[in-house]
Write a protein that holds these residues in place. Structure first.
Motif, PDB file in Angstrom:
ATOM      1  N   THR A  47     -38.158 -13.917 -15.916  1.00 29.21           N
ATOM      2  CA  THR A  47     -37.046 -13.469 -16.752  1.00 29.21           C
ATOM      3  C   THR A  47     -35.817 -13.193 -15.891  1.00 29.21           C
ATOM      4  N   ALA A  48     -34.658 -13.304 -16.531  1.00 34.61           N
ATOM      5  CA  ALA A  48     -33.368 -12.963 -15.914  1.00 34.61           C
ATOM      6  C   ALA A  48     -32.403 -12.607 -17.032  1.00 34.61           C
ATOM      7  N   THR A  49     -31.477 -11.712 -16.741  1.00 27.79           N
ATOM      8  CA  THR A  49     -30.520 -11.220 -17.732  1.00 27.79           C
ATOM      9  C   THR A  49     -29.107 -11.407 -17.199  1.00 27.79           C
TER      10      THR A  49
ATOM     11  N   ARG B 131     -25.754 -16.717  -7.941  1.00 31.36           N
ATOM     12  CA  ARG B 131     -27.190 -17.015  -7.928  1.00 31.36           C
ATOM     13  C   ARG B 131     -27.938 -15.804  -8.457  1.00 31.36           C
ATOM     14  N   ILE B 132     -28.711 -15.999  -9.508  1.00 32.52           N
ATOM     15  CA  ILE B 132     -29.471 -14.915 -10.130  1.00 32.52           C
ATOM     16  C   ILE B 132     -30.950 -15.262 -10.034  1.00 32.52           C
ATOM     17  N   PRO B 133     -31.706 -14.575  -9.197  1.00 31.53           N
ATOM     18  CA  PRO B 133     -33.152 -14.866  -9.114  1.00 31.53           C
ATOM     19  C   PRO B 133     -33.875 -14.370 -10.364  1.00 31.53           C
TER      20      PRO B 133
ATOM     21  N   TRP C 126     -33.156 -14.961 -20.145  1.00 30.10           N
ATOM     22  CA  TRP C 126     -33.979 -16.149 -19.976  1.00 30.10           C
ATOM     23  C   TRP C 126     -35.444 -15.740 -19.834  1.00 30.10           C
ATOM     24  N   ARG C 127     -36.325 -16.545 -20.425  1.00 25.73           N
ATOM     25  CA  ARG C 127     -37.778 -16.375 -20.275  1.00 25.73           C
ATOM     26  C   ARG C 127     -38.374 -17.753 -20.017  1.00 25.73           C
ATOM     27  N   LEU C 128     -38.973 -17.920 -18.859  1.00 17.72           N
ATOM     28  CA  LEU C 128     -39.516 -19.214 -18.443  1.00 17.72           C
ATOM     29  C   LEU C 128     -40.995 -19.086 -18.138  1.00 17.72           C
ATOM     30  N   ARG C 129     -41.695 -20.165 -18.371  1.00 17.29           N
ATOM     31  CA  ARG C 129     -43.080 -20.320 -17.919  1.00 17.29           C
ATOM     32  C   ARG C 129     -43.127 -21.523 -16.998  1.00 17.29           C
ATOM     33  N   LEU C 130     -43.566 -21.296 -15.799  1.00 13.17           N
ATOM     34  CA  LEU C 130     -43.605 -22.346 -14.798  1.00 13.17           C
ATOM     35  C   LEU C 130     -44.996 -22.968 -14.744  1.00 13.17           C
ATOM     36  N   SER C 131     -45.003 -24.252 -14.400  1.00 14.32           N
ATOM     37  CA  SER C 131     -46.295 -24.955 -14.308  1.00 14.32           C
ATOM     38  C   SER C 131     -47.107 -24.457 -13.125  1.00 14.32           C
TER      39      SER C 131
END
Length: 711
Positions: A235-237, A224-226, A204-209
Motif C-alpha cells: 500500500t501507498a498513500t 519516489r514513494i515506496p 494504492w493496494r497491490l498484490r505482487l506475484s
C-alpha cells in the motif's frame, strides 16, 4: 431473624442497578466505535474495537461493584433510613454484642422487616441522553469519510486493462477519497490512470506475484514513494496536489511504456448573475421606495449559505461627490450548487436625493477548504432621476437614449396594413384605397420625424413671411412647428426685425438643423442604419398611397428591422467611482528636484518570441537521428511551467517527453512529441515581404538609375 435476609437483597439490587447504568452509558459508544472501525478499516478491526470497548465497560462495572461493599451499605442505610438511628453497623457486626447492642439490633431488624430498604441508584436520565446524543453525533460525523476500499480481485480473476502489462503485479486497486467539502462519495478504481478532484487522497493496494519483491511509485518529476507491505498487500498513500505521471517500479525495474496519468480536476470558481433587475443601469421610478435585487450563484461543488451584499451610494454631482460603503449579510435558498439570494433594498434608509446613485454587488464564496474562492456579481446601478436630467455623451454614470419612444409606432403601421388586407374582401375599392392612403400618411409622418434626426427639413411649399395680422403658417405635417416653434414664430415682443439685416433674417427664417452633423449626436454607424430605415419607409409610403399595402409590407418590415438596430445601438456606461490618487509629497514642491521621476519618453522595443525553446526543440526533433545536444527537454519543461495556459494537455506532453528520454532511438516517439509541440508554436507576426534580389539585368538597370541620380 437473620439480618442478612433483610439487607442483602437490597444490596444486590443496588449493585445490579449500577452495572446496568454503566452498560447503558457504554452501549451507544460501543455501536459508534464498531461502525467507525467497520467504515474506516474493515471487519477485523471493527471486531477488535468492539472487544476493546466491551472490556472497558466490564472493567468499569466491576470497579463499581467492588465499591458497593459493607461500609457503603452501612453508610447508605444510615443516610436513607433515619429510623436506623446511625446504628446500621450493628447489623453487620460479627462480634458478640452486649445486651444493649442486642436489643438495638432486634429493633433495627424489626424496622427493616416492616419496611424493606431500596438502595438502588436512580437512573441518570439527562446524563444518559447526553451520552447517547454524543455517540450519535460522532457516528454521523464519520459518515462523510470513505468506506473501506473494495477487496482486490484474486489472482485468478480477470484484472483491469493494463494490469497484465505490469510484470510482477497480480492485482491492483486505487481507493479515491475526494475532499470532504466536495460532497462526492469515495470510490475504488481498478485502472492505474484516473481523474480525481484536486486535494483527493489516493491509496494504492497491490498484490505482487513474487512475495519477496519490492515495489515503489516513481513519478516523472523525481518523486519516489515506496509501497509498504501490510499482510499480503503493498500500500501507498498520496494527496493529489497537482496532475502527475507515474510508473510502478518492481524490484528496481519500471516498464518503458507510457506512464500512468493522475489528472487533478481543479475546483472552478463560483459564478454569480443577476436576475432582477435584468439590466445593469436602472432608472428609479417616481416615489420608488424599495429596490428588489435577485441573484443566482452556482458552483460545481457548492456555494456557502451566506453571502455579502456590498452597497455603494454616490451622492452629489460634479466634483462634490460623496461615497458611502455598506455591507448586508444575506442567506441563500435552494440547493448548494445553485443558491438564490434575494433582498429588497430600502431606499428611504439611505437618505438619497434626486440625482444620487446606488450600486449593488453580491459577493459569494464556495465551500472549498481551507481557502474558499470568492466571486462577485456585476455592479447593478439604480439612478434617481434629477430635475434636469442632462443626457450628453460626456456625462458620468448616465446613458444617452439614441431614439425616442414614439419610434416604436412603425410596428403599428405594419399591424394596420395587415388588418386592412384581411378586410379587403368586405370593403369597396374606394374605401380600401382611402384607408390605405391614410396608413400611408401615417408612414409619411413617421418618416419625417425620423428625418429630423438626420437634419432633414419637413416637406411642403415655401411659406410667406409672417405678419402682425396674419397667423403663423403651419408646416405640412403639423408637428414640425411644435418641435421648432423658434423657427416660424412671430417676432419677439421687444420689436420687429430690422429690414435688410441678414443676421435677423437668418435667425428668424433659418434652419440650422439642415446640416446633418449639427442636428444629431448619433455616431456614423447609427446614422447610416437610420438612413436605410428612411429609404424603406419611403418605398412603403409610396405603395400605401397607391393602394397596394401588400407591396408595402416587405419594405415596412425591413424598416422595422433597421429601427431595432438603431434602438439597440452600442452604449457605453462608466460608473462613478471615487478618485484614488497617490499622496502628494509637499516637501518636494518648489524645489526643482526630479529624483525618482520616470522618463516620459519610451523607446520602441523590438518584439521578441517567448517560445524559442519550443521552436528549437521542434526543429531538432525533425532531424534523424536528433543530436543529443539540440534536444533540450529541460528548456521545454521550464517553458511549460512559465506558460501553463499555452499548453492544453500538459500531461500528454510530459508523457511524450518521458517516453522519448527512456527510448531516444524511437522515431514514432519523436514524431508524437513533435506533433504535440506544433500547436504550442506562436504564429509569426505579419511583416512586409522582403523584395527578391535583382538579377544581372535588373542590377545594371538599378546601377544606371544611381548614376543618373548622382549627375
Amino acid at each position: 431473624m437473620n439480618a442478612d435476609a433483610l439487607h442483602r437483597p437490597a444490596w444486590r439490587a443496588a449493585r445490579r442497578r449500577d452495572a446496568a447504568i454503566v452498560a447503558a452509558f457504554g452501549l451507544p459508544w460501543l455501536a459508534a466505535c464498531v461502525a467507525m472501525a467497520l467504515r474506516w478499516a474493515g471487519p477485523r478491526e471493527a471486531a477488535f474495537a468492539g472487544a476493546a470497548v466491551v472490556i472497558a465497560i466490564a472493567c468499569v462495572a466491576a470497579w463499581r461493584w467492588r465499591t458497593r461493599d459493607a461500609r457503603w451499605l452501612v453508610r447508605a442505610l444510615d443516610a436513607q433510613r433515619p429510623d436506623m438511628e446511625d446504628s446500621a453497623d450493628l447489623l453487620l457486626s460479627e462480634a458478640a454484642p452486649s445486651s444493649l447492642q442486642h436489643l438495638q439490633r432486634q429493633r433495627l431488624q424489626q424496622r427493616l422487616a416492616a419496611r424493606p430498604p431500596d438502595l438502588r441508584a436512580a437512573w441518570p436520565q439527562a446524563a444518559l441522553r447526553a451520552s447517547s446524543l454524543g455517540a450519535a453525533l460522532v457516528l454521523l460525523a464519520s459518515l462523510p469519510w470513505p468506506r473501506t476500499p473494495a477487496a482486490l480481485p484474486s489472482v485468478g480473476m480477470p484484472v483491469a486493462e493494463g494490469a497484465a502489462s505490469l510484470a510482477g503485479v497480480a492485482a491492483h486497486a486505487i481507493a479515491v477519497r475526494p475532499p470532504a467539502y466536495t460532497g462526492l462519495p469515495a470510490r475504488s478504481e481498478t485502472a492505474l490512470s484516473l481523474k480525481a478532484p484536486l486535494g483527493s487522497t489516493l491509496r494504492w493496494r497491490l498484490r505482487l506475484s513474487a512475495p519477496q519483491a519490492r515495489a515503489a511509485l516513481v513519478f516523472t518529476d523525481g518523486r519516489r514513494i515506496p509501497l509498504t507491505k501490510v499482510d499480503d498487500e503493498w500500500t501507498a498513500t498520496l494527496r493529489l496536489a497537482a496532475s502527475a505521471l507515474y510508473r510502478i517500479e518492481i524490484d528496481g525495474h519500471a516498464p518503458d511504456g507510457k506512464p500512468h496519468r493522475l489528472e487533478a480536476i481543479a475546483d472552478r470558481p463560483p459564478q454569480v448573475r443577476a436576475t432582477e433587475p435584468s439590466q445593469a443601469l436602472s432608472q428609479a421610478a417616481p416615489r420608488q421606495r424599495t429596490w428588489s435585487l435577485r441573484f443566482i450563484a452556482s458552483d460545481d461543488y457548492g456555494i456557502a449559505a451566506g453571502a455579502t451584499l456590498h452597497i455603494t451610494t454616490a451622492r452629489g454631482s460634479g466634483e462634490n461627490i460623496a461615497f458611502q460603503q455598506r455591507e448586508i449579510d444575506l442567506s441563500g435558498r435552494g440547493p448548494a450548487t445553485a443558491r438564490r439570494f434575494a433582498h429588497d433594498l430600502d431606499l428611504a434608509a439611505f437618505g438619497l436625493e434626486p440625482g444620487d446613485e446606488v450600486v449593488a454587488r453580491l459577493v459569494v464564496r464556495d465551500n472549498r477548504s481551507p481557502q474558499p474562492q470568492e466571486a462577485q456579481s456585476p455592479g447593478l446601478v439604480l439612478r434617481l432621476a434629477s430635475a434636469q436630467d442632462v443626457q450628453a455623451s460626456d456625462l458620468e454614470a448616465s446613458i444617452k437614449r439614441v431614439m425616442p419612444a414614439y419610434f416604436r409606432s412603425q410596428r403599428q403601421i405594419i399591424l394596420d396594413a395587415e388588418a386592412l388586407l384581411k378586410q379587403r374582401r368586405r370593403l369597396g375599392a374606394d374605401t380600401f384605397v382611402k384607408r390605405s392612403d391614410a396608413i400611408g400618411v401615417d408612414q409619411r409622418i413617421l418618416r419625417l420625424r425620423y428625418g429630423q434626426f438626420l437634419g432633414e427639413e419637413a416637406e411642403g411649399g415655401p411659406k410667406p413671411p409672417p405678419t402682425n395680422d396674419a397667423p403663423v403658417a403651419a408646416h405640412a405635417d403639423g408637428d414640425h412647428e411644435a418641435d421648432h416653434a423658434h423657427e416660424h414664430g412671430a417676432a419677439d415682443a421687444g420689436g420687429a426685425a430690422a429690414f435688410g439685416d441678414g443676421g435677423d433674417v437668418l435667425a428668424e427664417f433659418g434652419h440650422t438643423h439642415d446640416h446633418a452633423e449639427a442636428a444629431t449626436l448619433l455616431d456614423p454607424r447609427t446614422r447610416a442604419t437610420l438612413k436605410q430605415a428612411l429609404d424603406q419607409m419611403w418605398q412603403s409610403e409610396g405603395a400605401l398611397r397607391q393602394g397596394h399595402p401588400e407591396q408595402a409590407l416587405p419594405h415596412a418590415y425591413r424598416a422595422l428591422g433597421f429601427i431595432k438596430q438603431v434602438q439597440q445601438a452600442e452604449r457605453i456606461y462608466l460608473a462613478r467611482v471615487g478618485p484614488d490618487l497617490p499622496p502628494i509629497d509637499a516637501s518636494r514642491r518648489m524645489t526643482g528636484k526630479r529624483d525618482g521621476l520616470a522618463s516620459r519618453t519610451t523607446s520602441l522595443q523590438p518584439a521578441g518570441r517567448d517560445d524559442d525553446a519550443v521552436v528549437a526543440l521542434w526543429r531538432a526533433l525533425a532531424e534523424t537521428p536528433a543530436p543529443a545536444a539540440a534536444v533540450d527537454m529541460a528548456g521545454l519543461q521550464g517553458w511549460m511551467r512559465a506558460h501553463p495556459a499555452r499548453v492544453p494537455d500538459p500531461l500528454a506532453v510530459q508523457s511524450a517527453i518521458d517516453v522519448l528520454q527512456r527510448t531516444p532511438a524511437c522515431g514514432e516517439c519523436r514524431a508524437e512529441l513533435r506533433a504535440l509541440l506544433w500547436p504550442l508554436l506562436r504564429p509569426p507576426p505579419a511583416a512586409v515581404p522582403r523584395r527578391t534580389a535583382a538579377d544581372a539585368q535588373g542590377q545594371r538597370y538599378l546601377d544606371a538609375l544611381d548614376q543618373d541620380a548622382r549627375r
